[in-house]
Design a protein around this motif. Sequence first.
Motif, short mmCIF file in Angstrom:
data_model
loop_
_atom_site.label_atom_id
_atom_site.label_comp_id
_atom_site.label_asym_id
_atom_site.label_seq_id
_atom_site.Cartn_x
_atom_site.Cartn_y
_atom_site.Cartn_z
N GLN A 550 -30.42 53.62 -47.02
CA GLN A 550 -31.24 54.36 -46.34
C GLN A 550 -30.72 54.71 -44.93
OE1 GLN A 550 -35.19 52.70 -45.57
NE2 GLN A 550 -36.30 54.69 -46.13
N TYR A 551 -29.98 53.99 -44.07
CA TYR A 551 -29.46 54.18 -42.88
C TYR A 551 -28.70 55.35 -42.99
CZ TYR A 551 -26.39 53.67 -38.86
OH TYR A 551 -25.57 53.77 -37.75
N GLY A 552 -27.51 55.37 -44.11
CA GLY A 552 -26.50 55.94 -44.42
C GLY A 552 -27.14 57.76 -44.37
N GLY A 553 -28.36 57.74 -45.30
CA GLY A 553 -29.04 59.08 -45.44
C GLY A 553 -29.69 59.56 -44.36
N LEU A 554 -30.42 58.61 -43.41
CA LEU A 554 -30.76 58.89 -42.09
C LEU A 554 -29.71 59.52 -41.11
CD1 LEU A 554 -33.35 59.22 -40.61
CD2 LEU A 554 -33.29 56.81 -39.99
N ARG A 555 -28.65 58.79 -41.05
CA ARG A 555 -27.58 59.49 -40.07
C ARG A 555 -27.13 60.66 -40.62
NH1 ARG A 555 -21.90 58.68 -39.53
NH2 ARG A 555 -21.30 58.43 -37.70
N GLN A 556 -27.02 61.12 -41.93
CA GLN A 556 -26.56 62.39 -42.16
C GLN A 556 -27.61 63.41 -41.82
OE1 GLN A 556 -23.82 62.99 -43.91
NE2 GLN A 556 -24.09 64.85 -44.24
N ASP A 557 -29.00 62.87 -42.15
CA ASP A 557 -29.84 64.07 -41.78
C ASP A 557 -29.95 64.56 -40.10
OD1 ASP A 557 -30.79 64.27 -44.21
OD2 ASP A 557 -32.63 62.84 -44.10
N ILE A 558 -29.60 63.23 -39.39
CA ILE A 558 -29.66 63.72 -38.09
C ILE A 558 -28.33 64.53 -37.81
CG2 ILE A 558 -29.27 62.64 -35.84
CD1 ILE A 558 -30.86 60.30 -36.62
N GLY A 559 -27.39 64.21 -38.43
CA GLY A 559 -26.17 65.20 -38.40
C GLY A 559 -26.47 66.76 -38.85
N LEU A 560 -27.35 66.91 -39.75
CA LEU A 560 -27.62 68.14 -40.27
C LEU A 560 -28.36 68.92 -39.09
CD1 LEU A 560 -28.66 67.65 -44.09
CD2 LEU A 560 -26.46 68.60 -43.01
N ILE A 561 -28.84 68.27 -38.17
CA ILE A 561 -29.54 69.20 -36.96
C ILE A 561 -28.80 70.08 -36.36
CG2 ILE A 561 -30.41 68.63 -34.72
CD1 ILE A 561 -32.49 67.96 -36.61
N HIS A 562 -27.27 69.87 -36.45
CA HIS A 562 -26.78 70.79 -36.13
C HIS A 562 -26.49 72.41 -36.70
CE1 HIS A 562 -25.33 67.93 -32.93
NE2 HIS A 562 -24.97 67.22 -34.12
N TYR A 563 -26.79 72.33 -37.99
CA TYR A 563 -27.08 73.43 -38.79
C TYR A 563 -28.21 74.32 -38.45
CZ TYR A 563 -22.78 71.97 -41.47
OH TYR A 563 -21.68 71.59 -41.87
N GLU A 564 -29.25 73.73 -37.81
CA GLU A 564 -30.38 74.56 -37.56
C GLU A 564 -30.14 75.62 -36.47
OE1 GLU A 564 -33.76 71.35 -39.27
OE2 GLU A 564 -33.50 71.86 -37.14
N PRO A 565 -30.72 76.70 -36.52
CA PRO A 565 -30.56 77.67 -35.41
C PRO A 565 -31.33 77.11 -34.27
CG PRO A 565 -31.23 78.84 -37.36
CD PRO A 565 -31.16 77.39 -37.64
N LEU A 566 -31.05 77.65 -32.91
CA LEU A 566 -31.67 77.35 -31.76
C LEU A 566 -33.28 77.23 -31.63
CD1 LEU A 566 -29.34 78.48 -29.13
CD2 LEU A 566 -29.48 75.79 -29.92
N TRP A 567 -33.86 78.18 -32.44
CA TRP A 567 -35.47 78.58 -32.34
C TRP A 567 -36.05 77.57 -33.36
CZ3 TRP A 567 -31.77 82.23 -33.79
CH2 TRP A 567 -31.80 82.66 -35.27
N VAL A 568 -35.21 76.99 -34.18
CA VAL A 568 -35.84 75.98 -35.25
C VAL A 568 -35.06 74.22 -34.77
CG1 VAL A 568 -35.64 75.17 -37.71
CG2 VAL A 568 -35.41 77.58 -37.09
N ARG A 569 -34.19 73.99 -34.10
CA ARG A 569 -33.68 72.94 -33.99
C ARG A 569 -34.75 72.28 -32.87
NH1 ARG A 569 -28.15 73.11 -31.60
NH2 ARG A 569 -27.85 74.46 -33.44
N PRO A 570 -34.78 70.89 -32.88
CA PRO A 570 -35.69 70.27 -31.91
C PRO A 570 -34.93 70.32 -30.49
CG PRO A 570 -35.59 69.05 -33.93
CD PRO A 570 -34.68 70.15 -34.11
N GLU A 571 -35.41 70.05 -29.40
CA GLU A 571 -34.99 69.97 -28.42
C GLU A 571 -33.96 68.67 -28.11
OE1 GLU A 571 -35.57 71.84 -25.66
OE2 GLU A 571 -37.15 72.64 -26.82
N PRO A 572 -32.81 69.07 -27.27
CA PRO A 572 -31.75 67.90 -27.13
C PRO A 572 -32.34 66.65 -27.02
CG PRO A 572 -31.05 70.04 -25.89
CD PRO A 572 -32.61 69.97 -26.52
#
Length: 677
Positions: A550-572
Amino acid sequence: MASLAGDIRRPGPREIARLLAPFPGRAAIVTRIALICALTALVTVGYGTPGAATAVYIVFFLNRPDRMTSVVMSFALMLLVTVIIGIVMIFAIFTIDQPPLRVASMALLSFGLLFATSASKLRPIGAILAMIVGFGLDELGLAPLGEAATRGLMYAWLMVAIPIGVAIVVNLVIAPSPRRLATAQLARRLRLAAHRLTGTASDEERAAFEACMREGDHQILTWLKLSTLEGTLTPADGAALRQAASTTAILVATDFAASESGARLPDACAAQLAATMTQMAAMLEAGGYPVDVKLDMPHLPEGAALPALVLADLRAALEGFAVPPAEGAAAPVPASEKTADPPARSGFFDADAFSNPDHVRYALKTTAAAMFCYVLYQQLDWQGIHTCFITCYMVSLSTTAETVEKLTLRIAGCLVGALLGTAAIVFVTPRLTSVGELMALVFAGAWLAAWVAMGSARIAYAGMQIAFAFFLCVIQGAAPAFDLTLARDRVIGILIGNVVIYLVFTRVWPVSIASRIDATFKALVAQWSRIARAADARTRSALAAGALAQYGGLRQDIGLIHYEPLWVRPEPEWVASRRRALAEIEALEAPLVLAAGRAGASRLGEIAERLAAGDDTHGQAAQPAADMQTQGAEAVEDRTADPALDALQSVIARRFGQIAEITRPASATETTTDARP
């Protein structure tokens, strides 16, 4: 710790080279897929079956590393396609002569199947079914007569049946059995652990060791279950190998001993353990499994609390490696779970299927994008770009980040495949004189595409698109053809579909992956809290294997944040807090596994629970790492009679201190800004 968890960005050249590197079993399945593609091309071209390129491409969806899964999937797909064609025929009877009604039926079926894709167990294949039904109704509308439509449906069925038949035969002849793959994977893990323990592992072996630790034991247990169904595994061997499948204790203890200087075993002790693991691996590679493993280990020096704890865990795991539990013994239930409510019965639909509006929105967005592309190429009378319609179903996923990642891989893959296919049309196809030479060309292209497709999930989809574009270029009928406009139109259609999906999924009800990350993080913290209180080794190992995966999947999801446009992506700050919290969980993993079942281990579980404090807010996922360091130090001062537990708490405090050091500049800047009037 050199970096925080979740630091995953778009792969660069060096990362792509690593993802394309060979690993055990990759060449075998790639060669098998290429062979099936070549044989499928032989049959379809020989009989002049329409849709030969699509038939060859279907091979990529039919094959898995073991023969049992591949054969079962082939039969299941054949049954599914037969049902789909029956549904299309029913709708065709009422809509074939009425275009408005046919388009409405396409939209209605698309919405229903896509809703089921998002909200039910149909998720893995629902979008593909929606695409097949919609495109099938469209193609039937082009038929001038009912007889031609019936013949078209028959050819559609053959387009799937031919590759399925070839795949079943080839897999039964040359594909490995699931038992062989299970024992080979267990042997690989033991060899990697031996090299890691003695410090002789290369960089590639260390990366492979980390990947094995994060995979869990689900795939191995699945292979063993398939072996039982296949009849190649006796009940006694099955019980022993199922016990052996749980290698989590070995991998975690080995990693802790190799990464923590205070837990390192003496060279002689490590060499003896490594030699035992190597012998056990050789037995597994030979098709058997080790029994009666006995270790006569030397006594460790006084005060070596952590090495003694690691040695005890490794010794227990190796001596009981293939010793199944006593017959009739039930798996113990952790104390923390005895009062928990029983889990709800899992049905076809998800629990929030009819309450979460995101399911309806996903179905509406994808259907709207697909129907726009359908109307576009119909109004332009440009059937060559019909791939835009297919693309909408192929790349749409529930969140914006996943959708953008997938369409990025599709664009890259289709451009590479079109380039290879165009080069083949210009330089190779004019020189083909026999079907054998065409098979060789298909084999070469399929082999290259399958090498990418059978690799990491980060690039696998690009391999599928390389194959799709390449086959559309080089397989144009029953004889060699040199139409370059076909490659051009297919690529244009794919690009149009990607643009439409991108605009819809980033502008109309965009869904960030952030909510899924928070939900998964809470579940992960709860899992580690249960592990800290698990007194039984089997329960602890099973829970830890799931948590590591589950840790591996969660780490991958956090990495996918970079694919979201700025107006969708959460704050840094949100991203930084989640990465920090995940790094803190990683710092707790090995200590929680090693300490579980010991008196006072619940204190470590309490530290894990504190990581979830404040996680329900959007701006902060966990307490600052510096505070966690102080809590760890206070726990060390609260001495117990167990020096190993105190040593583990010291390790946690030091690791949290390293995390605090990494995040200190950002935290200091943030504090200064907040202090201004």
